[in-house]
Design a protein around this motif. Structure first.
Motif, short mmCIF file in Angstrom:
data_model
loop_
_atom_site.label_atom_id
_atom_site.label_comp_id
_atom_site.label_asym_id
_atom_site.label_seq_id
_atom_site.Cartn_x
_atom_site.Cartn_y
_atom_site.Cartn_z
N ARG A 61 0.82 -1.22 0.00
CA ARG A 61 0.00 0.00 0.00
C ARG A 61 0.85 1.27 0.00
NH1 ARG A 61 -5.34 -1.21 3.70
NH2 ARG A 61 -5.01 -3.44 4.06
N LEU A 62 2.15 1.14 0.23
CA LEU A 62 3.01 2.31 0.34
C LEU A 62 3.38 2.88 -1.03
CD1 LEU A 62 5.50 1.16 3.12
CD2 LEU A 62 3.35 2.41 3.38
N ARG A 63 3.33 4.19 -1.14
CA ARG A 63 3.71 4.90 -2.36
C ARG A 63 4.54 6.13 -1.97
NH1 ARG A 63 1.60 0.86 -3.62
NH2 ARG A 63 -0.10 0.47 -5.08
N LEU A 64 5.41 6.57 -2.87
CA LEU A 64 6.14 7.82 -2.67
C LEU A 64 5.53 8.91 -3.54
CD1 LEU A 64 9.90 6.74 -2.67
CD2 LEU A 64 8.62 7.68 -0.73
N LEU A 65 5.35 10.09 -2.98
CA LEU A 65 4.91 11.24 -3.77
C LEU A 65 6.06 11.66 -4.69
CD1 LEU A 65 2.49 13.31 -3.95
CD2 LEU A 65 3.92 14.79 -2.53
N PRO A 66 5.80 11.88 -5.98
CA PRO A 66 6.88 12.37 -6.86
C PRO A 66 7.49 13.65 -6.29
CG PRO A 66 4.99 11.70 -8.17
CD PRO A 66 4.56 11.65 -6.72
N PRO A 67 8.81 13.77 -6.26
CA PRO A 67 9.45 14.87 -5.54
C PRO A 67 9.12 16.26 -6.07
CG PRO A 67 11.06 13.64 -6.84
CD PRO A 67 9.80 12.84 -6.84
N ASP A 68 8.78 16.39 -7.33
CA ASP A 68 8.54 17.72 -7.88
C ASP A 68 7.07 18.05 -8.05
OD1 ASP A 68 11.30 18.25 -8.14
OD2 ASP A 68 11.38 17.08 -9.99
#
Length: 307
Positions: A278-285
């Motif tokens: 379920r974990l995702r990273l928000l795109p840095p930009d």
């Protein structure tokens, strides 16, 4: 055209969001300190978006602002220490200066809305946005709608005590989760002059520094605990990790998933949650808080059914 601002302690991001949900224009400018300077920054940002898009301020479909601190339904901001705001009727001030209503929202809540929009989730789906910055907090979008709670503190999981005998938190409790999983936690436990202290911590840990490794591991443990807490509390489809620490990227995500794997090895219950997936990273930009502010500024977009 909807306009959203993310007013931070040092910078303000502004976006214009077109009818189809795409970001049509972005800009960044320094944030002033104190009530008058913050209001002036917001007015300047809106006017600059107006000039850049050729759209009069009066013709914007809505204007929304994400800002740190406690925000009440009337747009009054309190306890925004990094902006020098103790108590400011920001909504009223901007209405008077711009000649139209402006919706004010807590910045983490706004970022949750922006992340939900980016994920393309539908009105029946749910997501938690876990913000890892100087502090730790979450924003909740449940069934496609932002959930603020009765008094607006929903998602303040950084102040859930995880160690009653731990250090004293500025909130007055001991051993709060934020004391182990945040930028301020890293700064307290592993002081550094590096401009990217958390990246420096991970590099030092990878090179064999035992003190750095211990602090890194406590950080990863705390982030994993925050994700588990969110899933066990509201059982969301996704937990999207954002904030300054999320810029570490895959090393952060891999480390958190390693902690979860250890839990799963001894707990069939935790294994049944599918937490790591379920974990995702928000795109840095991606300017999540500004985009989210643009959406919550428009009552018709509150269900977030935006293409």
């Amino acid at each position: 055209m909807r306009v959203g601002l993310d007013i931070g302690g040092t910078k303000t991001d502004a976006v214009a969001v077109a009818d189809d949900g795409t970001v049509a224009h972005t800009l960044r400018l320094p944030t002033g300190f104190g009530p008058e300077a913050v209001v002036a920054t917001a007015v300047e940002a809106v006017q600059r978006v107006s000039d850049a898009t050729g759209t009069p301020v009066a013709d914007f479909a809505s204007i929304g602002i994400g800002i740190p601190g406690a925000v009440d339904p009337r747009g009054r901001v309190t306890h925004a220490v990094n902006l020098g705001l103790d108590d400011l009727g920001l909504g009223e001030e901007l209405h008077a200066r711009l000649g139209r209503p402006v919706r004010i929202e807590n910045d983490v809540n706004a970022a949750a809305v922006g992340a939900f929009h980016l994920r393309g989730l539908g009105s029946g789906q749910s997501m938690a946005y876990l913000n890892l910055g100087t502090g730790l907090a979450a924003g909740l979008v449940l069934g496609g709608e932002l959930w603020r709670g009765v008094s607006g503190v929903a998602g303040e999981i950084g102040h859930i005590p995880v160690d009653p005998s731990g250090p004293l938190c500025p909130c007055g409790q001991r051993g709060c989760l934020e004391l182990y999983a945040s930028g301020s936690a890293v700064a307290r436990q592993w002081p550094s002059e590096d401009p990217l202290p958390v990246a420096a911590l991970f590099a030092a840990a990878a090179s064999g520094d035992p003190d750095a490794a211990a602090v890194r591991d406590r950080l990863l443990q705390g982030v994993a605990e925050a994700a588990r807490l969110l899933v066990l509390t509201v059982d969301v489809d996704d937990v999207v990790i954002g904030g300054g620490i999320s810029r570490l990227g895959e090393p952060l995500l891999d480390g958190v998933r390693s902690v979860i794997a250890r839990w799963e090895a001894v707990s069939p219950f935790v294994a049944s949650l599918g937490l790591a997936g379920r974990l995702r990273l928000l795109p840095p930009d991606f300017p999540a808080a500004a985009v989210g502010a643009a959406l919550v500024g428009d009552p018709e977009a509150e269900t977030l059914e935006v293409v």
